[in-house]
Enzyme design. Structure first.
Site, short mmCIF file in Angstrom:
data_model
loop_
_atom_site.label_atom_id
_atom_site.label_comp_id
_atom_site.label_asym_id
_atom_site.label_seq_id
_atom_site.Cartn_x
_atom_site.Cartn_y
_atom_site.Cartn_z
N SER A 281 0.83 -1.20 0.00
CA SER A 281 0.00 0.00 0.00
C SER A 281 0.88 1.26 0.00
O SER A 281 1.72 1.39 -0.87
CB SER A 281 -0.98 -0.05 1.18
OG SER A 281 -1.99 0.90 1.01
N ASP B 204 -7.96 -3.55 -7.69
CA ASP B 204 -7.51 -3.20 -6.33
C ASP B 204 -8.66 -2.53 -5.55
O ASP B 204 -9.21 -1.52 -5.98
CB ASP B 204 -6.33 -2.24 -6.44
CG ASP B 204 -5.78 -1.84 -5.09
OD1 ASP B 204 -4.70 -2.31 -4.74
OD2 ASP B 204 -6.45 -1.03 -4.38
N HIS C 17 -6.24 -5.90 -1.82
CA HIS C 17 -5.28 -4.81 -1.68
C HIS C 17 -4.21 -5.32 -0.73
O HIS C 17 -4.51 -5.50 0.45
CB HIS C 17 -5.98 -3.56 -1.11
CG HIS C 17 -5.08 -2.38 -0.96
ND1 HIS C 17 -4.47 -1.76 -2.03
CD2 HIS C 17 -4.65 -1.70 0.14
CE1 HIS C 17 -3.74 -0.75 -1.59
NE2 HIS C 17 -3.83 -0.69 -0.29
#
Ligand SMILES: *[C@@H]1O[C@H](CO)[C@@H](O)[C@H](O)[C@H]1NC(C)=O
Length: 375
Positions: free
Chosen positions: A173, A273, A328
């Protein structure tokens, strides 16, 4: 006899728990390298063993960004902005699954390596540098992400990474983005002989419109880039390429900075995502709970993602694992790393083929959602 066996089993069991703990190290003389609240930055380290003693995985923790000064002040009172309440031992979930696991069964290629969980506490993907403390409602906060990253690399070198033979820079991330942004800088701080590879996970945030057609994520990153003065902290070849334009903020986005990264890079990402669907597209649903109109936006995004990721997909030297799963971050979960398939191959196997130059696929792109039955 029974007692001895019991004792052995017990100590073995305790060793599994104890010997593989990851302990907190705070940077001792941080100088300018400060978390948002002014506390010292740090990391958790689990020592390598066997053939892994001189091999290192550096995982940059993510967790979003703080978007304005008031938000950053709020962050400075949490574990993402202050080291004050970090526990001495890493929470179990940090370093025990997927690529970060020390179990051969879960992580056959890298289980013996030193693993470092770099703690995120600057709010801007380890990129900012504002020299003076920033005043917010009478409190001083600090934008010093790039100094944090540099101080942590120095601390790791002092602690043994100076004799590293292999280093993998990874993160998920905001930490995956950081792995792109700082790929070449981290390389420049390591001994020259190191085999160095970069594995950003879910860090390819694309410059796409939301459902109303606004390029809003771009203004979010521009504000953040300017507020934290990130121009000196991101990839300097990218900055040089955009010098004289008003587009230096682009160097805070993977799709624009990727062409300037010279370190070998393996991009792990979902083409669908979930963070980007929710926060960039601002889609109010995830399939299968979307209307037909919303599904159009969903498919529009997946197409935009592929266009933005063209330099990744077309690279003949860099690797990639791009799947169509609603996810994600995938490298730190056992199933994400070792379960989901693209073209019959896991992320772990694809990375392994690329890292060790084995036969087999090294850069795979999934068929369109919802084709993948292994999600
Ligand atoms: C912004 O960053 C540059 C490059 O790192 C630095 O020289 C400059 O002093 C910074 N500006 C402020 C206001 O801190």
């Amino acid at each position: 006899m029974f007692l001895i066996a019991y004792g052995l089993a017990l100590s073995f069991f305790l060793c599994i728990i104890e010997c593989r703990d990851a302990n907190l190290v705070l940077v001792e003389n941080p100088r300018e390298a400060l978390c948002l609240d002014g506390s010292p930055p740090g990391y958790y380290i689990r020592k390598g063993f066997g053939s892994g003693v001189n091999k290192w995985i550096l995982h940059l923790q993510g967790g979003g960004w703080c978007y304005d000064k008031d938000d950053c002040l709020k962050w400075s009172k949490t574990d993402l902005g202050s080291s004050k309440n970090w526990p001495q031992k890493a929470p179990y979930t940090y370093l025990n699954s997927g690529l970060l696991s020390y179990l051969k069964t879960k992580n056959p290629d890298f289980y013996e390596w030193n693993v470092v969980h770099v703690q995120y506490c600057d709010g801007a993907s380890y990129s900012g540098y504002v020299e003076s403390p920033v005043q917010v409602s009478g409190t001083s906060i600090y934008f010093r992400g790039i100094k944090i990253l540099e101080a942590i690399i120095q601390s790791l070198k002092d602690g043994g990474m100076n004799s590293a033979e292999e280093v993998i820079l990874t993160g998920c991330s905001a930490g995956g983005l950081a792995a792109f942004l700082h790929a070449d800088r981290v390389k420049s701080l390591l001994p020259r002989s190191v085999k160095y590879r970069v594995l950003p996970d879910a860090g390819y945030f694309i410059d796409a419109p939301n459902v109303d057609g606004d390029m809003h994520i771009r203004s979010v990153y521009t504000n953040l880039f300017n507020m934290q003065n990130c121009s000196g902290g991101v990839d300097q070849d990218c900055i040089a390429a955009y010098s004289g334009s008003n587009d230096a903020w682009k160097c805070f986005m993977a799709q624009y900075t990727y062409p300037y990264i010279s370190s070998p890079t393996f991009t792990l990402h979902s083409l669908t995502d979930t963070w980007q669907l929710e926060n960039i597209v601002e889609l109010d649903c995830l399939p299968p709970s979307c209307t037909a109109t919303q599904m159009k936006e969903f498919y529009k995004f997946t197409k935009e993602f592929k266009v933005a990721a063209a330099p990744v997909i077309s690279s003949s030297t860099n690797g990639a694992f791009l799947n169509s799963c609603l996810k994600h971050c995938q490298s730190m979960s056992s199933y994400g790393w070792n379960g989901r398939l693209v073209k019959g191959q896991t992320a772990a196997a694809t990375f392994s083929n690329w890292y060790f130059k084995k036969e087999g696929l090294k850069n795979v792109v999934d068929c369109p959602y919802p084709c993948n039955k292994s999600c």
